[in-house]
Every structure is written in C-alpha cells, then in structure tokens.
Design a protein around this motif. Structure first.
Motif, PDB file in Angstrom:
ATOM      1  N   GLY A   1       4.014   0.518  47.894  1.00  0.00           N
ATOM      2  CA  GLY A   1       3.848  -0.256  46.671  1.00  0.00           C
ATOM      3  C   GLY A   1       2.408  -0.266  46.200  1.00  0.00           C
ATOM      4  O   GLY A   1       1.503  -0.486  47.001  1.00  0.00           O
ATOM      5  N   GLY A   2       2.186  -0.012  44.909  1.00  0.00           N
ATOM      6  CA  GLY A   2       0.840   0.046  44.351  1.00  0.00           C
ATOM      7  C   GLY A   2       0.280   1.446  44.268  1.00  0.00           C
ATOM      8  O   GLY A   2      -0.763   1.658  43.635  1.00  0.00           O
ATOM      9  N   ALA A   3       0.952   2.423  44.886  1.00  0.00           N
ATOM     10  CA  ALA A   3       0.455   3.803  44.850  1.00  0.00           C
ATOM     11  C   ALA A   3       0.656   4.412  43.465  1.00  0.00           C
ATOM     12  O   ALA A   3       1.723   4.295  42.872  1.00  0.00           O
ATOM     13  CB  ALA A   3       1.173   4.647  45.901  1.00  0.00           C
ATOM     14  N   GLY A   4      -0.379   5.080  42.975  1.00  0.00           N
ATOM     15  CA  GLY A   4      -0.307   5.708  41.676  1.00  0.00           C
ATOM     16  C   GLY A   4       0.373   7.062  41.725  1.00  0.00           C
ATOM     17  O   GLY A   4       0.589   7.655  42.790  1.00  0.00           O
ATOM     18  N   ASN A   5       0.724   7.548  40.539  1.00  0.00           N
ATOM     19  CA  ASN A   5       1.289   8.891  40.369  1.00  0.00           C
ATOM     20  C   ASN A   5       0.621   9.517  39.157  1.00  0.00           C
ATOM     21  O   ASN A   5       0.893   9.113  38.016  1.00  0.00           O
ATOM     22  CB  ASN A   5       2.800   8.819  40.164  1.00  0.00           C
ATOM     23  N   LEU A   6      -0.300  10.450  39.391  1.00  0.00           N
ATOM     24  CA  LEU A   6      -1.054  11.031  38.292  1.00  0.00           C
ATOM     25  C   LEU A   6      -0.175  12.003  37.511  1.00  0.00           C
ATOM     26  O   LEU A   6       0.297  13.007  38.054  1.00  0.00           O
ATOM     27  CB  LEU A   6      -2.288  11.760  38.813  1.00  0.00           C
ATOM     28  N   VAL A   7       0.043  11.684  36.222  1.00  0.00           N
ATOM     29  CA  VAL A   7       0.840  12.541  35.353  1.00  0.00           C
ATOM     30  C   VAL A   7      -0.124  13.346  34.480  1.00  0.00           C
ATOM     31  O   VAL A   7      -0.801  12.790  33.616  1.00  0.00           O
ATOM     32  CB  VAL A   7       1.806  11.713  34.474  1.00  0.00           C
TER      33      VAL A   7
ATOM     34  N   LYS B   1       1.884  18.683  35.821  1.00  0.00           N
ATOM     35  CA  LYS B   1       1.867  18.336  37.241  1.00  0.00           C
ATOM     36  C   LYS B   1       1.976  16.824  37.388  1.00  0.00           C
ATOM     37  O   LYS B   1       1.485  16.071  36.548  1.00  0.00           O
ATOM     38  CB  LYS B   1       0.561  18.828  37.887  1.00  0.00           C
ATOM     39  N   VAL B   2       2.647  16.388  38.429  1.00  0.00           N
ATOM     40  CA  VAL B   2       2.671  14.972  38.802  1.00  0.00           C
ATOM     41  C   VAL B   2       2.226  14.886  40.253  1.00  0.00           C
ATOM     42  O   VAL B   2       2.838  15.483  41.135  1.00  0.00           O
ATOM     43  CB  VAL B   2       4.064  14.347  38.633  1.00  0.00           C
ATOM     44  N   GLU B   3       1.135  14.185  40.490  1.00  0.00           N
ATOM     45  CA  GLU B   3       0.573  14.103  41.836  1.00  0.00           C
ATOM     46  C   GLU B   3       0.695  12.678  42.371  1.00  0.00           C
ATOM     47  O   GLU B   3       0.060  11.749  41.866  1.00  0.00           O
ATOM     48  CB  GLU B   3      -0.893  14.533  41.829  1.00  0.00           C
TER      49      GLU B   3
ATOM     50  N   HIS C   1      10.779   3.799  35.188  1.00  0.00           N
ATOM     51  CA  HIS C   1      11.603   4.774  34.475  1.00  0.00           C
ATOM     52  C   HIS C   1      10.764   5.910  33.899  1.00  0.00           C
ATOM     53  O   HIS C   1      11.204   7.062  33.874  1.00  0.00           O
ATOM     54  CB  HIS C   1      12.379   4.077  33.352  1.00  0.00           C
ATOM     55  N   THR C   2       9.550   5.593  33.455  1.00  0.00           N
ATOM     56  CA  THR C   2       8.689   6.632  32.880  1.00  0.00           C
ATOM     57  C   THR C   2       8.419   7.734  33.893  1.00  0.00           C
ATOM     58  O   THR C   2       8.505   8.923  33.571  1.00  0.00           O
ATOM     59  CB  THR C   2       7.358   6.020  32.400  1.00  0.00           C
ATOM     60  N   LEU C   3       8.085   7.348  35.123  1.00  0.00           N
ATOM     61  CA  LEU C   3       7.823   8.342  36.159  1.00  0.00           C
ATOM     62  C   LEU C   3       9.069   9.177  36.426  1.00  0.00           C
ATOM     63  O   LEU C   3       8.999  10.415  36.523  1.00  0.00           O
ATOM     64  CB  LEU C   3       7.361   7.655  37.440  1.00  0.00           C
ATOM     65  N   GLU C   4      10.202   8.517  36.561  1.00  0.00           N
ATOM     66  CA  GLU C   4      11.446   9.242  36.814  1.00  0.00           C
ATOM     67  C   GLU C   4      11.745  10.223  35.680  1.00  0.00           C
ATOM     68  O   GLU C   4      12.176  11.363  35.918  1.00  0.00           O
ATOM     69  CB  GLU C   4      12.589   8.238  36.981  1.00  0.00           C
ATOM     70  N   ASN C   5      11.469   9.803  34.443  1.00  0.00           N
ATOM     71  CA  ASN C   5      11.752  10.660  33.292  1.00  0.00           C
ATOM     72  C   ASN C   5      10.849  11.889  33.242  1.00  0.00           C
ATOM     73  O   ASN C   5      11.316  13.007  32.973  1.00  0.00           O
ATOM     74  CB  ASN C   5      11.618   9.868  31.995  1.00  0.00           C
ATOM     75  N   VAL C   6       9.539  11.713  33.470  1.00  0.00           N
ATOM     76  CA  VAL C   6       8.642  12.872  33.377  1.00  0.00           C
ATOM     77  C   VAL C   6       8.907  13.861  34.505  1.00  0.00           C
ATOM     78  O   VAL C   6       8.714  15.073  34.331  1.00  0.00           O
ATOM     79  CB  VAL C   6       7.152  12.465  33.340  1.00  0.00           C
TER      80      VAL C   6
END
Length: 298
Positions: A152-158, A144-146, A75-80
């Motif tokens: 599965g397991g892939a990061g998303n740099l916020v 930016k979000v990269e 949810h955090t990723l979706e929110n940002v």
C-alpha cells in the motif's frame, strides 16, 4: 538553532509518511487522467504525482499509487495496463471542484465525466475522451508502466508519450504562447489545500467518504443553469443525498433570506443567492433554496 524532528521511513506508518511527503512536496501539478477499460467504459480521475519529463520525445509521467488503506489498485492503473492509452487533461481553477468530485471512488463502470458534469470530447488519435472544459489536453500512448513496489502506498509510474496536444486559444497571448495568468492553473498541496498559481492557497474539502450524488443526479434546471459555475455544481454534486421535500419546506420557513429571494420570483436573484450560500460554505442550504425555487429557474 531551529528544532527539527527526524523520521526514518520504515519506523513510521505509511499513512504518516504519506502525510509528510504530500505536505512538504508541493505545489504539485494535477494530471486529470481520462482512460477506458478493455470494454470501452470511461474513467476520469486526478493524480498529483505528475510532471513533464521530456520534450523530445514529449513524455509526461503520472503515478496512480496503490491505496494506503487496503493495498488495492485504482481503475486508472488497471485501464492503462489494458489499453496503453490515456488523455492527460490539465486542471485550472474553473474546474477544480468538478475535478475534486471526480476523485470520489465510484464503482467500476461509473462514468466520472457524468458525475462531475464534465463534457466528453472525442480524441483524434487515442480512444479515451478529452475533458472539453480543460484548457490543455494531451492525447498519449502509454509506453511503459513501472511499479515501484507491491505494498500500500507504492507508486506506478505511467510513461505517457504525447501524440497530440489541444490548447484552448482563450489561454494564449498575442504571440500564441500560453499566458500563465489566463490559464489559471491549480496545484495540489497537503491535506485539503490547493494552490491557485496566480493568486495563492485555497482549501477544497475532500469528497465524502460516502459517495456524493454527482452533478448528473441534480434536478435538470439546476445542472443546466447558465448562472451556476462548474465549481458551484461541483459543490452541490458532492452532497450525500438530495434533501427531502420536508427539509426544504422547513429550511424556507426558518430562513428569512430564502423567503425574501423566493418572493422576488426572479431566477437570477435566486441563483445569485444560492451562489452566496455556497461561498459561505452552506452547500446544503444552497441546494434547498434552489429546489424550493425550481419553478422560478429559467
């Protein structure tokens, strides 16, 4: 000569590689990220893929990874992605159990502040609330979000640009600098292990795979106790269900310590005994004792 094993990442499961990475790279600081969705519903969740990367401009980066087990996003990723705002709250020892409880995967729309018994504090610049109990809170704009992958397991740099910082004066020394002993930071390690920066390693059992009831579901006299710490309440809120009247009665009948402390009719002694039960890893027993003596608690 020492004996080693060698691992080629694409020749082992992601889960196994994940375990080696987290076990070897640590202690890792914790970003306690407060966000809101497009409708303003709050979310609070911790991430240990986190650090500070620049002072001018002030940039923090944390990474909500895609879940290894089913490749879903948090949810955090979706929110940002929706709002481009976040508050990064720093975690210290007095709130570590509440932080752990908040990591339970509650459904979308559930307020983890309430579940973890933490106080929402209005931010000055951004919409997400701050964690009042956190010693340092960073209000941030997401620049930016990269995404680092789509499996599965892939990061998303916020990438988070700090627009305002709030520091509890209780953690400052006489020169106005953050005292590393007073701030009492904790960091994440492998498995259930954490590191308390000024004392060493300790273990925090992972939250239940089923949902803990949350501190908000505890009886009012217990969750509003002046003697039980946030960490004590965090343990209690992580149980799966409130004990039944029958199980509480049976517990008291079979436990001489419980009988003795209840006979004192003393609120302080009752709660101190419950804290002792928690310290000895009998959290359910502690809650049963508190419920049995609910009329004693002041």
């Amino acid at each position: 000569m020492k004996k080693t094993i060698s691992i080629v990442p694409n020749e082992v499961t992601t889960a196994k590689l994940h375990g080696y990475l987290l076990g070897a790279v640590g202690p890792r600081p914790i970003a306690f990220a407060s966000t809101v969705d497009k409708d303003g519903n709050p979310n609070l969740s911790p991430f240990s893929f986190f650090n500070v990367f620049s002072a001018n401009p002030p940039i923090l980066i944390f990474s909500p990874a895609r879940r290894v087990r089913n490749n879903t996003t948090k949810h955090t990723l979706e929110n940002v992605l929706e709002t481009k705002e976040v508050v990064v709250n720093i975690v210290n020892y007095p709130i570590v159990q509440q932080m752990s409880l908040s990591s339970t995967e509650y459904a979308a729309g559930v307020n983890e502040f309430k579940k973890a018994g933490l106080t929402m504090l209005k931010s000055d610049v951004v919409t997400p609330a701050r964690v009042a109990e956190s010693p340092v809170q960073f209000e941030c704009k997401v620049t930016k979000v990269e995404a680092l992958g789509d499996e599965g397991g892939a990061g998303n740099l916020v990438f988070c640009e700090v627009v305002k910082v709030h520091v509890d004066t209780a953690v400052l020394d006489e020169n106005g600098v953050i005292d590393q002993h007073k701030i009492d930071l904790v960091a994440r390690m492998g498995g259930n292990w954490y590191s308390r920066a000024n004392q060493g390693m300790f273990e925090v059992p992972k939250p239940l795979s089923t949902l803990g009831i949350g501190i908000d579901s505890l009886p009012a006299k217990i969750k509003n106790s002046k003697l039980l710490s946030g960490n004590d309440l965090g343990f209690l809120g992580n149980i799966e269900e409130l004990p039944s009247v029958e199980s509480v009665t049976q517990f008291v009948e079979n436990n001489e310590e419980a009988q003795a402390v209840l006979a004192t009719n003393d609120s302080m002694q009752l709660q101190l005994k419950a804290k002792e039960f928690i310290f000895n890893e009998d959290v359910v027993g502690a809650l049963k004792l508190l419920i049995a003596g609910i009329d004693i608690i002041e």
